[in-house]
Design a protein around this motif. Structure first.
Motif, PDB file in Angstrom:
ATOM      1  N   GLU A   1       0.832  -1.210   0.000  1.00  0.00           N
ATOM      2  CA  GLU A   1       0.000   0.000   0.000  1.00  0.00           C
ATOM      3  C   GLU A   1       0.866   1.260   0.000  1.00  0.00           C
ATOM      4  OE1 GLU A   1      -0.560  -3.376   1.861  1.00  0.00           O
ATOM      5  OE2 GLU A   1       0.083  -1.806   3.277  1.00  0.00           O
ATOM      6  N   ASN A   2       2.007   1.155   0.683  1.00  0.00           N
ATOM      7  CA  ASN A   2       2.838   2.349   0.834  1.00  0.00           C
ATOM      8  C   ASN A   2       4.083   2.345  -0.060  1.00  0.00           C
ATOM      9  OD1 ASN A   2       1.120   3.311   2.939  1.00  0.00           O
ATOM     10  ND2 ASN A   2       2.097   1.833   4.314  1.00  0.00           N
ATOM     11  N   ALA A   3       4.213   1.305  -0.860  1.00  0.00           N
ATOM     12  CA  ALA A   3       5.415   1.216  -1.692  1.00  0.00           C
ATOM     13  C   ALA A   3       5.289   2.146  -2.892  1.00  0.00           C
ATOM     14  CB  ALA A   3       5.616  -0.226  -2.163  1.00  0.00           C
ATOM     15  N   ARG A   4       6.330   2.926  -3.096  1.00  0.00           N
ATOM     16  CA  ARG A   4       6.345   3.820  -4.262  1.00  0.00           C
ATOM     17  C   ARG A   4       7.168   3.179  -5.375  1.00  0.00           C
ATOM     18  NH1 ARG A   4       9.104   7.556  -0.285  1.00  0.00           N
ATOM     19  NH2 ARG A   4       9.599   5.408   0.236  1.00  0.00           N
ATOM     20  N   PRO A   5       6.802   3.417  -6.602  1.00  0.00           N
ATOM     21  CA  PRO A   5       7.629   2.874  -7.687  1.00  0.00           C
ATOM     22  C   PRO A   5       9.034   3.477  -7.614  1.00  0.00           C
ATOM     23  CG  PRO A   5       5.964   4.404  -8.550  1.00  0.00           C
ATOM     24  CD  PRO A   5       5.653   4.204  -7.103  1.00  0.00           C
ATOM     25  N   ALA A   6      10.013   2.693  -8.010  1.00  0.00           N
ATOM     26  CA  ALA A   6      11.386   3.200  -8.003  1.00  0.00           C
ATOM     27  C   ALA A   6      11.481   4.434  -8.898  1.00  0.00           C
ATOM     28  CB  ALA A   6      12.347   2.116  -8.488  1.00  0.00           C
ATOM     29  N   PRO A   7      12.363   5.370  -8.551  1.00  0.00           N
ATOM     30  CA  PRO A   7      12.524   6.574  -9.379  1.00  0.00           C
ATOM     31  C   PRO A   7      12.816   6.189 -10.830  1.00  0.00           C
ATOM     32  CG  PRO A   7      13.784   6.767  -7.348  1.00  0.00           C
ATOM     33  CD  PRO A   7      13.265   5.361  -7.393  1.00  0.00           C
ATOM     34  N   GLY A   8      12.075   6.776 -11.745  1.00  0.00           N
ATOM     35  CA  GLY A   8      12.306   6.504 -13.160  1.00  0.00           C
ATOM     36  C   GLY A   8      11.483   5.369 -13.728  1.00  0.00           C
TER      37      GLY A   8
END
Lengths: 327, 327
Positions: free
Chosen positions: A162-169
């Protein structure tokens, strides 16, 4: 392992620096105080030509002396870690401890091996895949390695997704891509975690016509690993049609093996185009051939998409654990 | 290395469970994100009979594959770390990261190797030995290993020693000991850090008559390592007499090699009793013989101390970097 074989082929039939590989990190686990990212390492080692070809993971010719000593100290010995391989985990753990992100470690490691393709973890956040089984909940690696995939799977969840953000880029790479390939991997626990990261599924909906998935199943069997059994235990049809169901809202085309040709009509009825290509990769020639074929399918899909010839799609597919219809 | 040889002998000529070994951790260094305690490990591996006898450090038959891979990632390669040895550092680092003390890691590691003697770090606090040289300040390992002890030593300090507390049980072990042995080691950077920990010097003053030191120098030369040169560069006399000066307020007896017999009178003039024993340890027989001899000297010293026959002492010795006269 199937994914890394295809990626090896892709990196040889195209300019590898044009390739961005988004890798599942749901398999990541901390053992001996080290952060281990098995899928990132399999991909990196394979592209470097350094993977142990026999097992499909680890480094060719690696030794296992450190693990013997770790066992003296009561450390878990069920997860095989070679001496050379340990260096990667030591380096990753040291970078993370000094404030680097997982993406930065992945980039440092692939550069260390001279890999030209970009390698991105799905997220810099730790999102371990938890398998709910008849023997209780366990980390995916405990299920796969320690319990040899023997327990019956009842559910799968990605802890902290739920709180995981996609890696930058990552989102930008999807947007910029001429084509997107779902490698022949387990849809639930290899592709599933990536797709479940915030924003990825939505982006794939938009880009569906330039997404080509390769079914990991041939005649209802996975070539390696427990995908077939796991799909059935999770209530999915363990065939390429079942895979098409799972991907139908995010992949415009599914590549199936000639042995599954009889499923073509049923798959097309889901609004998924079908390309038929031998998808069993036994030797390097197979990998190169499938890579070329997939690029050709992608080129055709991209051309059809840009000419407005995309098939009408019915968004009926779901990936267990987070699927939503778009409309 | 000289210390570990004597300790190996002691653990064989007496009940090893009666032996408490207090180890310098000023050599500790963090590399590759790992906490490395070279002296603790040399002692543990030696007592386990697992040390690389050729080098005096590391594990016999160890390989160095992980270090090659760490170099790919830009890690420092100047400090040799074997694959088996790395397991020790991984285990220690993991324990420390999960809240254990260095003492607890040392105990876990010696148990892992089946070592019966207690092994205590001098402190659970990190007190790196910094060498001030003509090429700048550097960690002791950088001086010794990276720069091969070539820079000229101008000063030595133990970073954070003011706040370092003795490891739990250390002072009690000194108090409870029938005898205390200063192994043949560098007085400045092996014994020096231990003695500089709060309370240790004061306790040794009280127990001086039951302290037997073994000179690490024979005819003004150290048998291994840069002790002789370092002593001279720090303004100490690089002979057994110089060693006696450094220890005179905390060691009642100094064991010197027969080759140094001519120094006896000068040493005794400092209020330090002299015992003459061949102190070069070439093979196992030498280690056992010196161990037996040291125990006999200790027994005699303890007996003299308890009968009130202690020599009047003149507290003129100093250990550079923290010495104070008692009176």
């Amino acid at each position: 392992v199937g994914a890394s074989k295809l990626l090896w082929g892709l990196a040889r039939v195209m300019d590898p620096s044009e390739l961005t590989i988004i890798v599942n990190t749901g398999d990541d686990i901390r053992l001996h105080g080290l952060h281990i990212s098995p899928d990132l390492d399999i991909v990196t080692y394979t592209l470097a030509g350094a993977v142990n070809a026999e097992t499909g993971w680890g480094l060719a010719g690696d030794t296992f002396y450190a693990l013997e000593v770790l066992s003296r100290y009561g450390g878990p010995a069920w997860f095989n870690l070679g001496d050379r391989d340990l260096a990667t985990h030591i380096h990753r753990t040291a970078m993370l401890a000094s404030g680097s992100t997982l993406s930065e470690t992945a980039d440092s490691i692939r550069r260390g091996w001279g890999v030209a393709a970009k390698i991105l973890p799905m997220s810099d956040d730790f999102v371990p895949t938890i398998i709910v089984t008849d023997r209780g909940e366990m980390h995916f690696q405990e299920y796969l390695v320690q319990h040899r995939a023997e327990p019956e799977v009842r559910d799968i969840h990605f802890e902290g997704i739920e709180n995981a953000r996609p890696a930058p880029g990552l989102i930008e790479a999807l947007e910029a891509a001429d084509g997107i390939i779902f490698c022949p991997s387990n849809p639930l626990i290899s592709l599933g975690p990536i797709i479940a990261v915030a924003g990825v599924r939505e982006k794939l909906w938009d880009l569906r016509e330039r997404v080509v998935a390769i079914s990991p199943l041939v005649e209802g069997r996975s070539l390696k690993g427990p995908s077939d059994r796991m799909l059935a235990q999770c209530g999915c049809e363990a065939t390429s049609l079942g895979v098409a169901h799972l991907y139908s809202d995010i992949a415009g085309t599914l590549v199936i093996d000639p042995a599954d040709e009889r499923l073509r009509t049923a798959i097309e009825a889901l609004g998924v185009k079908v390309a038929v290509e031998p998808s069993v990769m036994r030797g390097d020639e197979d990998k190169l051939r499938l890579a070329r074929a997939v690029l050709a399918v992608l080129a055709a899909a991209a051309s059809a998409a840009s000419s407005g010839g995309a098939a009408v799609r019915t968004a009926t597919g779901t990936i267990r654990g987070g699927a939503r219809g778009k409309d």
